[in-house]
Write an enzyme that holds these catalytic residues in place. Structure first.
Site, PDB file in Angstrom:
ATOM      1  N   THR A 214       0.829  -1.203   0.000  1.00 36.64           N
ATOM      2  CA  THR A 214       0.000   0.000   0.000  1.00 36.64           C
ATOM      3  C   THR A 214       0.867   1.259   0.000  1.00 36.64           C
ATOM      4  O   THR A 214       0.454   2.305  -0.502  1.00 36.64           O
ATOM      5  CB  THR A 214      -0.942   0.008   1.220  1.00 36.64           C
ATOM      6  OG1 THR A 214      -1.731  -1.184   1.195  1.00 36.64           O
ATOM      7  CG2 THR A 214      -1.857   1.214   1.222  1.00 36.64           C
TER       8      THR A 214
ATOM      9  N   TYR B 201       3.405 -13.149   5.093  1.00 36.68           N
ATOM     10  CA  TYR B 201       2.310 -12.474   4.391  1.00 36.68           C
ATOM     11  C   TYR B 201       1.920 -13.258   3.145  1.00 36.68           C
ATOM     12  O   TYR B 201       2.720 -13.407   2.224  1.00 36.68           O
ATOM     13  CB  TYR B 201       2.787 -11.059   4.051  1.00 36.68           C
ATOM     14  CG  TYR B 201       1.854 -10.150   3.305  1.00 36.68           C
ATOM     15  CD1 TYR B 201       0.495 -10.405   3.172  1.00 36.68           C
ATOM     16  CD2 TYR B 201       2.347  -8.976   2.747  1.00 36.68           C
ATOM     17  CE1 TYR B 201      -0.334  -9.521   2.484  1.00 36.68           C
ATOM     18  CE2 TYR B 201       1.533  -8.089   2.063  1.00 36.68           C
ATOM     19  CZ  TYR B 201       0.194  -8.375   1.933  1.00 36.68           C
ATOM     20  OH  TYR B 201      -0.612  -7.502   1.254  1.00 36.68           O
TER      21      TYR B 201
ATOM     22  N   LYS C  16      -0.206 -12.738   8.013  1.00 37.88           N
ATOM     23  CA  LYS C  16      -1.206 -11.879   7.387  1.00 37.88           C
ATOM     24  C   LYS C  16      -1.798 -12.647   6.218  1.00 37.88           C
ATOM     25  O   LYS C  16      -1.092 -12.969   5.257  1.00 37.88           O
ATOM     26  CB  LYS C  16      -0.587 -10.568   6.911  1.00 37.88           C
ATOM     27  CG  LYS C  16      -1.584  -9.646   6.187  1.00 37.88           C
ATOM     28  CD  LYS C  16      -0.891  -8.392   5.644  1.00 37.88           C
ATOM     29  CE  LYS C  16      -1.852  -7.530   4.836  1.00 37.88           C
ATOM     30  NZ  LYS C  16      -1.185  -6.357   4.221  1.00 37.88           N
TER      31      LYS C  16
ATOM     32  N   VAL D 144      -4.699  -6.113   9.269  1.00 33.13           N
ATOM     33  CA  VAL D 144      -3.717  -5.222   8.654  1.00 33.13           C
ATOM     34  C   VAL D 144      -4.449  -4.553   7.502  1.00 33.13           C
ATOM     35  O   VAL D 144      -4.850  -5.209   6.545  1.00 33.13           O
ATOM     36  CB  VAL D 144      -2.475  -5.980   8.164  1.00 33.13           C
ATOM     37  CG1 VAL D 144      -1.459  -4.994   7.583  1.00 33.13           C
ATOM     38  CG2 VAL D 144      -1.853  -6.786   9.293  1.00 33.13           C
TER      39      VAL D 144
END
Length: 297
Positions: free
Chosen positions: A48, A136, A164, A205
């Site tokens: 992001t 992740y 995640k 998250v």
């Protein structure tokens, strides 16, 4: 080092840009302080944050600036790529910094490694790291799922702290919880916290909390406390989905610009704000989320 288990919400921070696509540090400080005020943990330089669109020196400057603010919330940073030698060099640099609390380690990009390649990749980072690591899974970006057996193989590593899960699959979420019962498993999909909560989810998250820091925290807490209604869950799912109608972080940057949180909606190439053809769904979602917060919190 701060208590990384103390917050149910980590915000994957956007990297604000000036009109010439240089980093807008005043806006960056502003949004980091807003997250601090909301008591949200922050992830600097995740996907992001457009980390892979930025140069190595820029990434170091961004991270060091964020750490210089000495935020009183936990700070995590992203580790991602496909060249192991360069990644380990970067981890050595990260280990030298003060104020970092954890690393977010994504599945290797592009190469699509299997169980053994992933195990060795993650193990090399975990072995070198001086901080807890969140592994992740985001196959929509990496091209391959995090292999459940890689998670099993590494479940006893002292630096394997959390997962995640951002594949959008409840079954994958459950499989990771089973593969490493000691890991804290977070949703990586804003709208799926209610789906994951019954299966051991400990938090989120988030992309959405860039625009809605207090609102998203309230949504997550309410969900984990089993107080979110099905109607509220549908509202949040619909609203969060609008932030992904173009490549992340295009919609959320457009929204934050409209909110006045950042000076421009400029992104670093190859991303571009104009790839969001219609901002109306995002602005409608913003109104609905703010109304929800006023009425329910």
């Amino acid at each position: 080092m701060k208590d990384i288990n103390s917050t149910p919400l980590w915000t994957a921070i956007v990297t604000p840009m000036n009109a010439d696509s240089t980093v807008d540090y005043p806006s960056f400080e502003k949004i980091l302080r807003e997250q601090e005020s909301a008591q949200n943990g922050v992830v600097i330089l995740g996907s992001t944050g457009e980390a892979l669109n930025l140069g190595n020196d820029e990434c170091k400057q961004i991270l060091e600036f964020g750490l210089s603010l000495k935020l009183n919330v936990p700070v995590m940073t992203g580790i991602g790529g496909f060249n192991q030698k360069e990644i380990l060099k970067y981890v050595t640099y990260l280990n030298s910094l003060n104020g970092l609390d954890a690393y977010l380690v994504v599945t290797p990009l592009y190469a699509k490694p299997g169980e053994h390649g992933q195990t060795e990749w993650f193990k090399a980072i975990l072995d070198l790291s001086t901080r807890p690591c969140m592994l992740y899974n985001v196959p929509g970006r990496t091209g391959v799922k995090m292999h459940v057996n890689a998670v099993k193989n590494l479940k006893d590593h002292k630096n394997f702290w959390a997962i995640k899960e951002a594949s959008g699959s409840v079954e994958d979420f459950k499989a990771f919880v089973f593969a490493n019962p000691k890991a804290r498993v977070y949703s990586g999909d804003d709208g799926m916290v209610p789906d994951f909560a019954p299966h051991g989810c400990v938090g989120l998250v988030s992309v959405a909390s860039n625009a809605w820091p207090l609102e998203t925290r309230a949504y997550v807490v309410k969900t984990l406390e089993k107080k979110l209604t099905s109607t509220e869950a549908k509202l949040w799912k619909k609203s969060c989905d609008t932030l992904f109608i173009a490549a992340n972080p295009v919609p959320v940057k457009n929204l934050m610009h409209a909110q006045g949180k950042i000076k421009t909606n400029v992104l670093r190439a190859p991303l571009h704000w104009a790839d969001l053809a219609d901002n109306a769904p995002v602005l409608l979602a913003n109104n609905e989320i703010q109304s929800w917060f006023k009425e329910n919190v």
